[in-house]
Design a protein around this motif. Sequence first.
Motif, short mmCIF file in Angstrom:
data_model
loop_
_atom_site.label_atom_id
_atom_site.label_comp_id
_atom_site.label_asym_id
_atom_site.label_seq_id
_atom_site.Cartn_x
_atom_site.Cartn_y
_atom_site.Cartn_z
N ALA A 45 1.18 -1.04 -0.37
CA ALA A 45 -0.77 0.07 -0.63
C ALA A 45 0.78 1.49 0.23
CB ALA A 45 -0.81 0.01 1.12
N ALA A 46 1.82 0.98 0.54
CA ALA A 46 3.19 2.34 0.79
C ALA A 46 4.39 2.63 -0.27
CB ALA A 46 3.31 2.54 1.97
N LEU A 47 3.85 1.83 -1.40
CA LEU A 47 4.65 1.87 -2.92
C LEU A 47 3.84 2.15 -3.26
CD1 LEU A 47 6.70 -1.82 -2.33
CD2 LEU A 47 7.68 0.25 -2.55
N ARG A 48 2.62 2.43 -3.81
CA ARG A 48 1.29 2.11 -4.32
C ARG A 48 1.01 4.39 -4.18
NH1 ARG A 48 -5.12 1.55 -3.87
NH2 ARG A 48 -5.29 1.64 -6.21
N LEU A 49 1.06 4.29 -3.22
CA LEU A 49 0.83 5.79 -2.75
C LEU A 49 1.82 6.22 -2.99
CD1 LEU A 49 -0.98 6.93 0.31
CD2 LEU A 49 1.68 7.46 -0.07
N HIS A 75 -9.38 8.99 -2.36
CA HIS A 75 -8.59 10.23 -1.23
C HIS A 75 -7.59 11.37 -2.14
CE1 HIS A 75 -11.04 7.73 1.67
NE2 HIS A 75 -10.60 6.47 1.01
N ARG A 76 -7.53 12.06 -1.25
CA ARG A 76 -5.99 13.28 -1.98
C ARG A 76 -5.13 12.93 -0.52
NH1 ARG A 76 -8.33 18.78 -2.12
NH2 ARG A 76 -6.30 19.44 -0.81
N ILE A 77 -3.86 12.69 -1.57
CA ILE A 77 -2.83 12.31 -0.80
C ILE A 77 -2.16 13.51 -0.44
CG2 ILE A 77 -0.51 10.69 -1.50
CD1 ILE A 77 -2.15 9.04 -3.49
N GLU A 78 -2.10 14.33 0.02
CA GLU A 78 -1.27 15.47 1.19
C GLU A 78 0.59 14.67 0.72
OE1 GLU A 78 -2.75 17.82 0.54
OE2 GLU A 78 -4.49 17.65 0.53
N VAL A 79 1.14 15.82 1.28
CA VAL A 79 2.71 16.17 1.75
C VAL A 79 2.94 14.60 2.45
CG1 VAL A 79 4.83 16.45 2.30
CG2 VAL A 79 3.34 17.17 0.27
N PRO A 80 1.88 15.19 4.15
CA PRO A 80 2.39 14.45 4.93
C PRO A 80 1.85 12.27 4.84
CG PRO A 80 1.28 15.78 4.82
CD PRO A 80 1.26 16.05 4.15
N SER A 81 0.98 12.31 4.42
CA SER A 81 0.50 10.76 4.21
C SER A 81 1.63 10.26 2.86
CB SER A 81 -0.86 10.91 2.97
OG SER A 81 -1.85 11.48 3.83
N TYR A 82 2.40 10.57 2.25
CA TYR A 82 3.48 10.17 1.16
C TYR A 82 4.79 10.32 1.99
CZ TYR A 82 7.74 10.72 -2.33
OH TYR A 82 9.03 10.29 -2.74
N VAL A 106 15.55 -1.35 7.72
CA VAL A 106 15.83 -0.75 9.27
C VAL A 106 15.97 -2.06 9.99
CG1 VAL A 106 15.62 -0.05 11.54
CG2 VAL A 106 16.09 1.54 9.87
N LEU A 107 14.60 -2.63 10.18
CA LEU A 107 14.57 -4.35 10.37
C LEU A 107 14.86 -5.10 10.35
CD1 LEU A 107 10.84 -3.75 12.15
CD2 LEU A 107 12.47 -3.29 13.51
N GLY A 108 15.18 -4.94 8.75
CA GLY A 108 15.63 -5.95 8.11
C GLY A 108 14.46 -6.95 6.87
N VAL A 109 13.66 -6.49 6.87
CA VAL A 109 12.06 -6.71 6.43
C VAL A 109 12.45 -6.89 4.52
CG1 VAL A 109 9.91 -6.63 6.01
CG2 VAL A 109 10.68 -6.77 8.45
N THR A 110 12.35 -7.64 4.29
CA THR A 110 12.19 -7.35 2.61
C THR A 110 10.52 -6.36 1.48
OG1 THR A 110 13.74 -9.60 2.25
CG2 THR A 110 12.70 -8.98 0.04
N ILE A 111 11.38 -5.75 1.38
CA ILE A 111 10.72 -4.77 0.52
C ILE A 111 10.10 -5.19 -0.63
CG2 ILE A 111 9.71 -2.24 -0.02
CD1 ILE A 111 11.92 -1.31 1.81
N PRO A 112 8.98 -5.42 -1.09
CA PRO A 112 8.21 -6.40 -1.69
C PRO A 112 8.73 -5.22 -3.29
CG PRO A 112 7.09 -6.19 -0.73
CD PRO A 112 7.60 -5.41 0.01
N ALA A 113 8.88 -6.11 -4.77
CA ALA A 113 9.02 -5.07 -5.28
C ALA A 113 8.46 -3.52 -6.45
CB ALA A 113 8.97 -6.24 -6.62
N ALA A 114 8.25 -3.07 -6.29
CA ALA A 114 7.56 -1.80 -6.67
C ALA A 114 6.46 -2.35 -8.05
CB ALA A 114 8.64 -1.07 -7.27
N LEU A 115 5.60 -1.68 -7.19
CA LEU A 115 4.54 -2.17 -8.35
C LEU A 115 4.16 -1.74 -9.66
CD1 LEU A 115 1.76 -1.27 -5.73
CD2 LEU A 115 2.53 -3.92 -5.80
#
Length: 297
Positions: free
Chosen positions: A245-249, A269-276, A288-297
């Motif tokens: 969801a973060a990558l999509r936003l 929904h409007r995406i404002e700078v704080p949400s980004y 930081v936690l060493g979690v594998t981030i999914p490939a970009a959508l």
Amino acid sequence: MTRPIAARRTWIFAPGADEAALRRAAEAGPDVLIQDLEDFTPPQLKAQARRLCRPIAEACRASGVIPAVRLNPLEHVGHDDLAAAMRAGIGVILLAKTAGPEQVAALDRQIARHERDLGLAIGATEIVPNVETAAALVRITAMAEASPRVTAMLLASEDLAADIGVGRTPGSEELAYARSRFLFECVAAGVLAIDCPYTFSRREDVDRDLDFALARGFKAKALVDPAQVAPVAARLTPSDEQMRAALRLIATFEQARDRGVTPAELDGHRIEVPSYKAALRLLDRAAVLGVTIPAAL
């Protein structure tokens, strides 16, 4: 330390003189194991607990767990606790019942003396004051500023409830204000806020307590039950769904920005700078936690 302060999600207490309990807690895989030399250790067992500092610290390091010790206040028997912890090379010191900055400064001086005497790196040992009273809760900034060693603070539950004169309930409504204020004070002071341990055992109550903590922005939780380590760590770690969801936003916001279209919109929904920025922070935390981030959508 083997893990940056921001990546220490789970901090579990275990009785200081109970070797079996300490090893069970370490085997649960917490980020930090706190050998408690204070309330969890009766007076007649404190010497025995101090002798366990070194073997328990070595067991923790072998399994990738950060060893920590909670001291009694220095004005009681804390000097003996500190000496044992420092000889064991334990680099995270929790101070029970911290009342104000003068106690933090006194502990800083004693740690520095031990570091010099033992040939340890000066300044490497961390201090984590335990906030257990209303008076301490309103002095968090002063306590954080009393020593550069202060990297985090931990909020008590049972002692704080007793101090303000309320009983404990499964819903913890009696501590709602204190927990929220503690988080704000720690953020303002620039230290990690470790939410209070939850001392009830029903799974639905534990989940509700963690819902409260997550909704307010806590990134770390104190525990007393090894069975809670894995589920709490999972809840404090960005999930694949949250990262996608973060990558999509982020992608939607950046594409709109590149086209000069503002504000961006996603699913109505409007995406404002704080949400980004919040989405970027979530991915940073995963890294930081060493979690594998999914490939970009």
